[in-house]
Design a protein around this motif. Structure first.
Motif, PDB file in Angstrom:
ATOM      1  N   ALA A  84      -9.790  55.198 -32.479  1.00 50.68           N
ATOM      2  CA  ALA A  84      -8.882  54.758 -33.545  1.00 50.68           C
ATOM      3  C   ALA A  84      -7.499  55.368 -33.372  1.00 50.68           C
ATOM      4  N   ARG A  85      -7.452  56.637 -32.952  1.00 45.93           N
ATOM      5  CA  ARG A  85      -6.155  57.292 -32.810  1.00 45.93           C
ATOM      6  C   ARG A  85      -5.357  56.722 -31.638  1.00 45.93           C
ATOM      7  N   CYS A  86      -6.051  56.398 -30.519  1.00 46.22           N
ATOM      8  CA  CYS A  86      -5.350  55.819 -29.370  1.00 46.22           C
ATOM      9  C   CYS A  86      -4.712  54.468 -29.727  1.00 46.22           C
ATOM     10  N   SER A  87      -5.351  53.723 -30.618  1.00 44.90           N
ATOM     11  CA  SER A  87      -4.803  52.413 -31.021  1.00 44.90           C
ATOM     12  C   SER A  87      -3.929  52.507 -32.262  1.00 44.90           C
ATOM     13  N   ARG A  88      -3.761  53.724 -32.793  1.00 48.47           N
ATOM     14  CA  ARG A  88      -2.972  53.967 -34.002  1.00 48.47           C
ATOM     15  C   ARG A  88      -3.474  53.120 -35.164  1.00 48.47           C
ATOM     16  N   ASN A  89      -4.766  52.936 -35.210  1.00 43.22           N
ATOM     17  CA  ASN A  89      -5.394  52.112 -36.236  1.00 43.22           C
ATOM     18  C   ASN A  89      -5.868  53.035 -37.349  1.00 43.22           C
ATOM     19  N   THR A  90      -4.973  53.308 -38.338  1.00 41.18           N
ATOM     20  CA  THR A  90      -5.353  54.194 -39.435  1.00 41.18           C
ATOM     21  C   THR A  90      -6.377  53.546 -40.353  1.00 41.18           C
ATOM     22  N   ALA A  91      -6.383  52.239 -40.414  1.00 40.44           N
ATOM     23  CA  ALA A  91      -7.381  51.559 -41.258  1.00 40.44           C
ATOM     24  C   ALA A  91      -8.777  51.795 -40.710  1.00 40.44           C
ATOM     25  N   ALA A  92      -8.936  51.712 -39.348  1.00 42.96           N
ATOM     26  CA  ALA A  92     -10.245  51.981 -38.763  1.00 42.96           C
ATOM     27  C   ALA A  92     -10.656  53.428 -39.013  1.00 42.96           C
ATOM     28  N   CYS A  93      -9.689  54.335 -38.949  1.00 42.48           N
ATOM     29  CA  CYS A  93     -10.003  55.747 -39.232  1.00 42.48           C
ATOM     30  C   CYS A  93     -10.423  55.914 -40.682  1.00 42.48           C
ATOM     31  N   ALA A  94      -9.776  55.185 -41.597  1.00 38.06           N
ATOM     32  CA  ALA A  94     -10.155  55.260 -43.015  1.00 38.06           C
ATOM     33  C   ALA A  94     -11.562  54.741 -43.222  1.00 38.06           C
TER      34      ALA A  94
END
Length: 946
Positions: A837-847
């Motif tokens: 998630a961090r590599c793709s800067r996908n904060t929604a996936a991290c949430a």
């Protein structure tokens, strides 16, 4: 500066006049408040306190408070605390102090009264005192009081006119006459009074014993300072009879040394070392005794121990130099090393007429031209008819020959009656007796046939009236064999070793033929014949006979000693060393064995180097029943404790030395690139010190060089258990994880190294390389779903429906072609999902990942993946997405996140913008109304992050 100026300065008043320095207008609130000069404010305060310009309490207080703000440690602000008096204390405290003083005074008076009432001290005082040193006169104490003189019959004149009538000569005659008549006569002691060395103190208390013992010791010190050492020894003995103390033993040892009573001094030194191993004074004095007794090796060892603890000890340094000089004088020359030693017969007087001989061998090697048992030693004295045994052993049974030629340790030195070889020569009288004797043709055995006594008794040379009974019984031997043995003893005594050897051989053959069951007697015969072989220089036959004797009677002292001497003459030093050490186990008093062990030790060190002990044969363990020196009682508990402590210290010192040597060898192998050899050395080090962190990291380096990454990681883990912040362990574990292709763990370890030391360039390069490899591995994991750690791709659909064929236990979220596992089961899966998630800067996936993760599991999942980037990314996900959906869950995650390991260290390394995100999150969270937490709770939690 003149003297008048100095005098005027000395008489000036110590009070400094500040009025000339401080104007009156400066004594004002406004000026004082604006003044920032501390020194000038101190002058102002002194002027105000002096009262010369008036008393202004409020102004003084204001000046003090302003000065305290500028310089709280100013000397002017210090106030002296008055001495405590009865008025400054409460009534209870003062009463307690008074009661304690009264109690102490009463106890002191009682103790003094009880001591005065004791008759022990009076008896000691009433004894006759020793005479004044340097005089033979003494006076009884009862007569020491000076008798009163008779008063003059005439009073002295009080008027000048009466002086003309005063008869001076008559008055002087009366005074002289009275003094002669009334003075008591001195008592003359013709001899030195002998003091009692023991004091009966059984009726005294422990405190009284201590006082009396100290008093006697002080008397000994006075006598020692006056160089009256015999009296000092007596007083020290009296002190020791009351309470044994180390100073008294040490002082008595020094007095005995001055009197040259070496054995008494040695006994006192040994007693001190039993009570306190490592006592410096006792070691130094024992070294002096060893030096005077000729045991230079032991003296040098004691002195080295003293200098190791006290390098500046001048007396020990001087004595060690003298001892080493004497040792060098006694050492053999290099060209004569290993030559045969000279065996000398020493005749000794004996009162029990035992028919065993006493032989000594010198400690220094002879010149090559002097063979063992050569021409000069081919004859021995025959001053007595028997063999002259000086040490009667319980098992000797009156048997003899040369069976007792070992050193008497109680003498400590070689004993002989002359250094000339003439005492070994056969006299003309003996030759004439041999000519008429019954010996066989060509023999020089001095066993003449005396027909007057039917051959029963033979006169011994040296004393005409002294005879030897050749038919005397010898153990269980029949009369013919006993006569052969007695004849062999007499021949050996006279130095006729070849004839004595023949007699012993005949006795041995007769013993074997007759089938007698007496192994002790046969052992003695073999031992005596071995002595003859040793005298004639036949060392090989001597060894064989000694071995036969030892097979018959194990741990027999004399065969062991003779075999050792034979081995030494053949330069078989290892076997000789073993036999000498066995002899010392049987009887530690054999001084010749001590000397030989010291001499052979030096030879073996030169021959085999430091590893000489490893090349020795096994030294047999002598049973207690065969040890002749086990006559003393069992050691006390203090001695056993001291020995155990000394043994533990010695073992620790040896282990430390071996550990250092093994570590250095391992380091040398690493430098040469021999990593397999270095592994063995480091493994041996860990057996000695299993908690040494540096050894684990060194061995991990060897494993890395050999591509054994699993073992390297295990060693790094062990090192981190011992030292959790070891930088080398983190770096080498990172390399091991890289070799195991665990790039995530490798990245975490490298980040830990850089957090500790950002200047490690190797860690920076490795981190860049590992980051690339990590991305490649994640991309390849997504490209090949068959790999075990990749999750099943699930297409995102509308609503809560799940696509057919997807496992019910998993769900995922795709963002920018990156699959995120939303239900991780361990830290590895959570780290993969978070990194994806961090590599793709996908904060929604991290949430979504945090929403599906229990808050109490978050510290466990993040324990190996905690870094600044992950924390910042999690904070953004919580703030941007999860806070709107479930603020209670955000609070729970934050409440558990700060408990992760190394959280405080990572938080310190956050950048300014990342800290701003954390502050914004808590501001947004505090604005939320919730029943599970309050604003105060949010503020307390924020204090742990900001």
């Amino acid at each position: 500066m003149s003297a008048d100026t100095v005098f005027s300065l000395q008489n000036q008043s110590t009070t400094i006049d500040y009025r000339g320095k401080v104007p009156v207008e400066h004594l004002d609130y406004g000026y004082i408040e604006k003044c920032k000069d501390v020194k000038y404010l101190e002058q102002i305060l002194r002027v105000l306190r002096s009262g010369d310009e008036g008393i202004y309490p409020h102004l003084i207080k204001f000046c003090e408070s302003h000065l305290e703000k500028l310089d709280p440690r100013s000397r002017v602000l210090r106030k002296e605390t008055p001495v405590a008096t009865a008025a400054s204390l409460s009534n209870d405290e003062w009463s307690q102090i008074v009661d304690d003083l009264k109690t102490w005074q009463e106890e002191t008076k009682k103790t003094e009264t009880s001591l005065k009432q004791q008759s022990m001290f009076d008896d000691l005082v009433k004894e006759n005192m020793p005479p004044i040193r340097g005089s033979n006169c003494s006076f009884p104490l009862s007569q020491t009081s000076v008798p009163k003189r008779n008063p003059s019959k005439h009073a002295l004149p009080c008027d000048y006119r009466e002086w003309d009538k005063f008869d001076v000569e008559k008055e002087c005659e009366e005074i002289d006459g009275n003094s002669v008549k009334n003075d008591p006569a001195a008592i003359i002691n013709t001899g030195h009074p002998k003091l009692k060395t023991k004091v009966d103190a059984s009726l005294l208390t422990q405190q009284e014993k201590l006082l009396l013992s100290t008093r006697e010791k002080d008397k000994g010190n006075e006598a020692f300072r006056a160089k009256d050492y015999e009296e000092a020894v007596a007083y020290y003995s009296r002190s020791l009879s009351i309470i044994p103390t180390l100073p008294a033993y040490n002082n008595r040892a020094q007095a005995e040394i001055n009197l040259k009573h070496w054995h008494n001094a040695m006994r006192d030194c040994l007693r001190v070392l039993e009570l306190e191993p490592g006592n410096m004074k006792a070691l130094l004095r024992r070294a002096k005794v060893y030096n005077h007794m000729g045991n230079f090796q032991m003296a040098a060892e004691d002195l080295r121990v003293v200098l190791r603890e006290e390098p500046q000890n001048a007396a020990a340094t001087q004595l060690l130099s003298e001892t080493e000089k004497k040792m060098k004088e006694c050492q053999p020359e290099p060209h004569s090393k290993g030559k045969k030693i000279l065996i000398q017969e020493v005749d000794e007087e004996d009162d029990n007429n035992n028919d065993e001989t006493k032989a000594e061998h010198t400690a220094c090697p002879v010149e090559p031209s002097q063979p063992v048992g050569g021409e000069e030693s081919s004859a021995a004295p025959a001053e007595r008819g028997d063999m002259g045994n000086a040490q009667k052993k319980p098992h000797s049974r009156g048997d003899g020959g040369p069976h007792s030629d070992f050193t008497n340790s109680h003498q400590g030195h070689w004993r002989s009656r002359g250094g000339s070889s003439d005492k070994y020569k056969v006299t003309q009288e003996s030759k004439e007796k041999v000519a008429n004797g019954t010996g066989k043709s060509g023999s020089t055995a001095s066993v003449p046939a005396d027909h007057s006594n039917n051959g029963k008794e033979t006169p011994a040379r040296g004393n005409a009236g002294e005879t030897v009974n050749l038919d005397a019984p010898c153990g269980a031997l029949p009369p013919p064999l006993a006569r052969l043995k007695n004849e062999g003893n007499l021949l050996f005594k006279n130095g006729q070793f070849a004839d004595a050897l023949e007699k012993y051989s005949q006795a041995i053959q007769g013993f074997i033929d007759s089938g007698i069951d007496s192994p002790e007697d046969l052992c003695i015969l073999y031992s005596n014949r071995a002595a003859c072989y040793l005298k004639d220089g036949n060392s090989q036959e001597c060894i064989q006979d000694c071995t036969r004797a030892l097979e018959l009677q194990s741990f027999s002292l004399k065969p062991l000693l003779r075999r050792a001497m034979a081995y030494e003459s053949m330069e078989r030093y290892r076997q000789a060393y073993v036999d000498y050490k066995t002899v010392l186990q049987i009887d530690t008093s054999v001084q010749s064995a001590h000397d030989s062990v010291n001499r052979i030790t030096r030879l073996l060190i030169e021959q085999d180097g430091p590893e000489w002990r490893e090349k020795l044969p096994d030294i047999p363990l002598v049973p207690l029943s065969a040890q002749q020196h086990r006559r003393e009682g069992p050691p006390s508990a203090e001695v056993l404790k001291a020995r155990a402590e000394k043994a533990a210290i010695d073992a620790e010192r040896k282990a430390e030395v071996r550990f250092t040597a093994l570590k250095q060898e391992g380091n040398d192998f690493v430098k040469k690139g021999q990593y397999s050899d270095a592994l063995g050395k480091y493994t041996e080090c860990l057996k000695l010190k299993p908690e040494e962190c540096a050894i684990y990291t060194n061995r991990a380096l060897c494993y890395l060089k050999l591509d054994r990454f699993t073992e390297a990681k295990q060693d790094c883990d062990a090192a981190l258990k011992v030292e959790p912040t070891n930088k080398k362990a983190f770096y080498r574990r990172a390399l091991a994880n890289k070799g195991l292709k665990d790039y995530l763990a490798c990245s975490s370890d490298l980040q830990e190294v850089l957090q500790q030391d950002p200047n490690v360039q190797e860690a920076e390069k490795e981190l860049e390389e590992v980051t690339v490899l990590l991305r490649q591995s994640l991309a390849s994991a997504n490209a090949s779903p068959a790999k075990p750690r990749t999750t099943v791709p699930i297409t995102e659909v509308e609503g809560d429906e799940e696509p057919a064929g997807a496992p019910a236990s998993e769900s995922s979220r795709r963002g920018e072609d990156i699959i995120v596992n939303l239900q991780p089961t361990d830290a590895c899966q959570f780290g993969q999902a978070l990194n994806a998630a961090r590599c793709s800067r996908n904060t929604a996936a991290c949430a979504d990942l945090l929403a599906s993760t229990a808050p109490e599991m978050l510290p466990k999942f993040l324990s190996t993946h905690l870094d600044g980037d992950n924390i910042s990314f999690i904070i953004q996900a919580l703030d941007y997405h999860l806070l709107e959906k479930d603020p209670n869950l955000v609070y729970q995650h934050l409440n558990n996140l700060h408990t992760t390991d190394r959280f405080s260290v990572v938080l310190m390394l956050l950048e300014k913008n990342e800290r701003l995100h954390v502050t914004q999150l808590f501001e947004h969270l505090s604005a939320v109304q919730s029943t599970e937490f309050t604003k105060n709770d949010v503020q307390n939690l924020a204090n742990k992050y900001i």
